[in-house]
Design a protein around this motif. Sequence first.
Motif, mmCIF file in Angstrom:
data_model
loop_
_atom_site.group_PDB
_atom_site.id
_atom_site.type_symbol
_atom_site.label_atom_id
_atom_site.label_comp_id
_atom_site.label_asym_id
_atom_site.label_seq_id
_atom_site.Cartn_x
_atom_site.Cartn_y
_atom_site.Cartn_z
ATOM 1 N N ILE A 166 0.836 -1.207 0.000
ATOM 2 C CA ILE A 166 0.000 0.000 0.000
ATOM 3 C C ILE A 166 0.865 1.249 0.000
ATOM 4 C CG2 ILE A 166 -1.675 1.334 1.358
ATOM 5 C CD1 ILE A 166 -2.886 -1.094 -0.110
ATOM 6 N N VAL A 167 1.903 1.283 0.824
ATOM 7 C CA VAL A 167 2.784 2.452 0.878
ATOM 8 C C VAL A 167 3.452 2.686 -0.471
ATOM 9 C CG1 VAL A 167 4.940 3.338 1.875
ATOM 10 C CG2 VAL A 167 3.173 2.393 3.362
ATOM 11 N N LEU A 168 4.002 1.632 -1.049
ATOM 12 C CA LEU A 168 4.704 1.798 -2.323
ATOM 13 C C LEU A 168 3.756 2.136 -3.465
ATOM 14 C CD1 LEU A 168 7.264 -1.131 -1.982
ATOM 15 C CD2 LEU A 168 7.742 1.323 -1.821
ATOM 16 N N ARG A 169 2.599 1.487 -3.506
ATOM 17 C CA ARG A 169 1.680 1.702 -4.628
ATOM 18 C C ARG A 169 0.959 3.046 -4.536
ATOM 19 N NH1 ARG A 169 0.949 0.770 -8.711
ATOM 20 N NH2 ARG A 169 -1.098 -0.113 -8.972
ATOM 21 N N TYR A 170 0.468 3.403 -3.357
ATOM 22 C CA TYR A 170 -0.405 4.571 -3.267
ATOM 23 C C TYR A 170 0.252 5.799 -2.659
ATOM 24 C CZ TYR A 170 -3.783 1.173 -4.694
ATOM 25 O OH TYR A 170 -4.437 0.213 -5.404
ATOM 26 N N TYR A 171 1.137 5.637 -1.705
ATOM 27 C CA TYR A 171 1.816 6.799 -1.146
ATOM 28 C C TYR A 171 3.022 7.189 -1.989
ATOM 29 C CZ TYR A 171 -1.021 6.672 3.067
ATOM 30 O OH TYR A 171 -2.059 6.732 3.936
ATOM 31 N N GLU A 172 3.755 6.189 -2.459
ATOM 32 C CA GLU A 172 4.928 6.459 -3.293
ATOM 33 C C GLU A 172 4.555 6.533 -4.773
ATOM 34 O OE1 GLU A 172 8.453 6.550 -2.577
ATOM 35 O OE2 GLU A 172 7.848 6.926 -0.517
ATOM 36 N N TYR A 193 -5.830 -7.951 -0.992
ATOM 37 C CA TYR A 193 -6.079 -8.333 0.404
ATOM 38 C C TYR A 193 -5.900 -7.150 1.354
ATOM 39 C CZ TYR A 193 -6.007 -13.138 -1.260
ATOM 40 O OH TYR A 193 -6.272 -14.303 -1.924
ATOM 41 N N ALA A 194 -4.923 -6.290 1.067
ATOM 42 C CA ALA A 194 -4.685 -5.127 1.921
ATOM 43 C C ALA A 194 -5.858 -4.159 1.860
ATOM 44 C CB ALA A 194 -3.393 -4.422 1.506
ATOM 45 N N LEU A 195 -6.374 -3.907 0.650
ATOM 46 C CA LEU A 195 -7.521 -2.996 0.536
ATOM 47 C C LEU A 195 -8.753 -3.581 1.221
ATOM 48 C CD1 LEU A 195 -7.073 -1.736 -3.137
ATOM 49 C CD2 LEU A 195 -6.708 -0.443 -1.031
ATOM 50 N N VAL A 252 -12.415 3.502 -4.857
ATOM 51 C CA VAL A 252 -11.829 4.215 -5.988
ATOM 52 C C VAL A 252 -10.444 3.672 -6.266
ATOM 53 C CG1 VAL A 252 -10.961 6.452 -6.749
ATOM 54 C CG2 VAL A 252 -13.176 6.300 -5.623
ATOM 55 N N SER A 253 -9.671 3.409 -5.226
ATOM 56 C CA SER A 253 -8.316 2.898 -5.384
ATOM 57 C C SER A 253 -8.314 1.554 -6.097
ATOM 58 C CB SER A 253 -7.637 2.751 -4.027
ATOM 59 O OG SER A 253 -7.499 3.999 -3.429
ATOM 60 N N GLU A 254 -9.253 0.662 -5.734
ATOM 61 C CA GLU A 254 -9.268 -0.653 -6.352
ATOM 62 C C GLU A 254 -9.693 -0.551 -7.812
ATOM 63 O OE1 GLU A 254 -10.166 -5.137 -5.008
ATOM 64 O OE2 GLU A 254 -11.535 -3.608 -4.279
ATOM 65 N N THR A 255 -10.624 0.357 -8.119
ATOM 66 C CA THR A 255 -11.026 0.553 -9.513
ATOM 67 C C THR A 255 -9.840 1.044 -10.326
ATOM 68 O OG1 THR A 255 -13.235 1.133 -8.768
ATOM 69 C CG2 THR A 255 -12.647 1.757 -11.016
ATOM 70 N N GLU A 274 -6.786 0.497 -9.649
ATOM 71 C CA GLU A 274 -5.828 -0.597 -9.681
ATOM 72 C C GLU A 274 -6.111 -1.518 -10.860
ATOM 73 O OE1 GLU A 274 -2.679 -2.858 -8.674
ATOM 74 O OE2 GLU A 274 -3.253 -0.982 -7.749
ATOM 75 N N THR A 275 -7.372 -1.747 -11.166
ATOM 76 C CA THR A 275 -7.743 -2.636 -12.244
ATOM 77 C C THR A 275 -7.237 -2.113 -13.588
ATOM 78 O OG1 THR A 275 -9.733 -3.185 -11.021
ATOM 79 C CG2 THR A 275 -9.718 -3.752 -13.359
ATOM 80 N N TYR A 276 -7.204 -0.801 -13.746
ATOM 81 C CA TYR A 276 -6.839 -0.217 -15.036
ATOM 82 C C TYR A 276 -5.391 0.244 -15.113
ATOM 83 C CZ TYR A 276 -11.791 -0.424 -15.757
ATOM 84 O OH TYR A 276 -13.063 -0.887 -15.880
ATOM 85 N N ARG A 277 -4.605 0.074 -14.076
ATOM 86 C CA ARG A 277 -3.190 0.504 -14.124
ATOM 87 C C ARG A 277 -2.369 -0.467 -14.888
ATOM 88 N NH1 ARG A 277 -0.737 3.547 -9.002
ATOM 89 N NH2 ARG A 277 -1.879 5.407 -9.321
#
Length: 173
Positions: free
Chosen positions: A117-123, A147-149, A165-168, A170-173
């Motif tokens: 989560i830190v690397l994907r969303y904060y960083e 699993y974290a979300l 919103v984050s998971e949506t 994530e699907t398109y990244r």
Amino acid sequence: MDRNDSFREFVAAHQQSLMRTAYLLTGDAHQAEDLLQSVLLKVLRRWSRLSDVERPDAYARRALVNQQISWRRRRVRAEFPTAEPPDRPYSSEDSTLVRLVMRRALMGLPPRQRAVIVLRYYEDRTERETAELMNCSIGTVKSQTHYALARLRELAPGLAPRLAVSETEETYR
């Protein structure tokens, strides 16, 4: 320029971002300082080999993640009592409350999930970059993120709309 000068320049250029990452991984300023200090010592010992590497900051970030996961395995798990949930619902205007709730929820995640989560969303790292930093596959990053979300939604139900919103995304990244 000698070895120590180039290391000092590296630290001056990357210390703030590495400290932010360490803080997000540990959730505590003092632990973050300890984590960063121990990692910078390891980086210094290997600096003669790393100074020629294109991105020594990536090595340092990976070391932060690995060291935090290692520390968490050795540490005795303590329970953190929580107060009653707030009487009022979360609002977008109350960003301080949202940050506090998110921080508490992050601390409830296992180390690998918190690191994802830190690397994907904060960083704002890509799945590939996150996988490289964590020394795992992209599939592992995706499953750990999922699993974290889900766990964050359990720990902080008031944040569920923000996490959806984050998971949506994530699907398109």
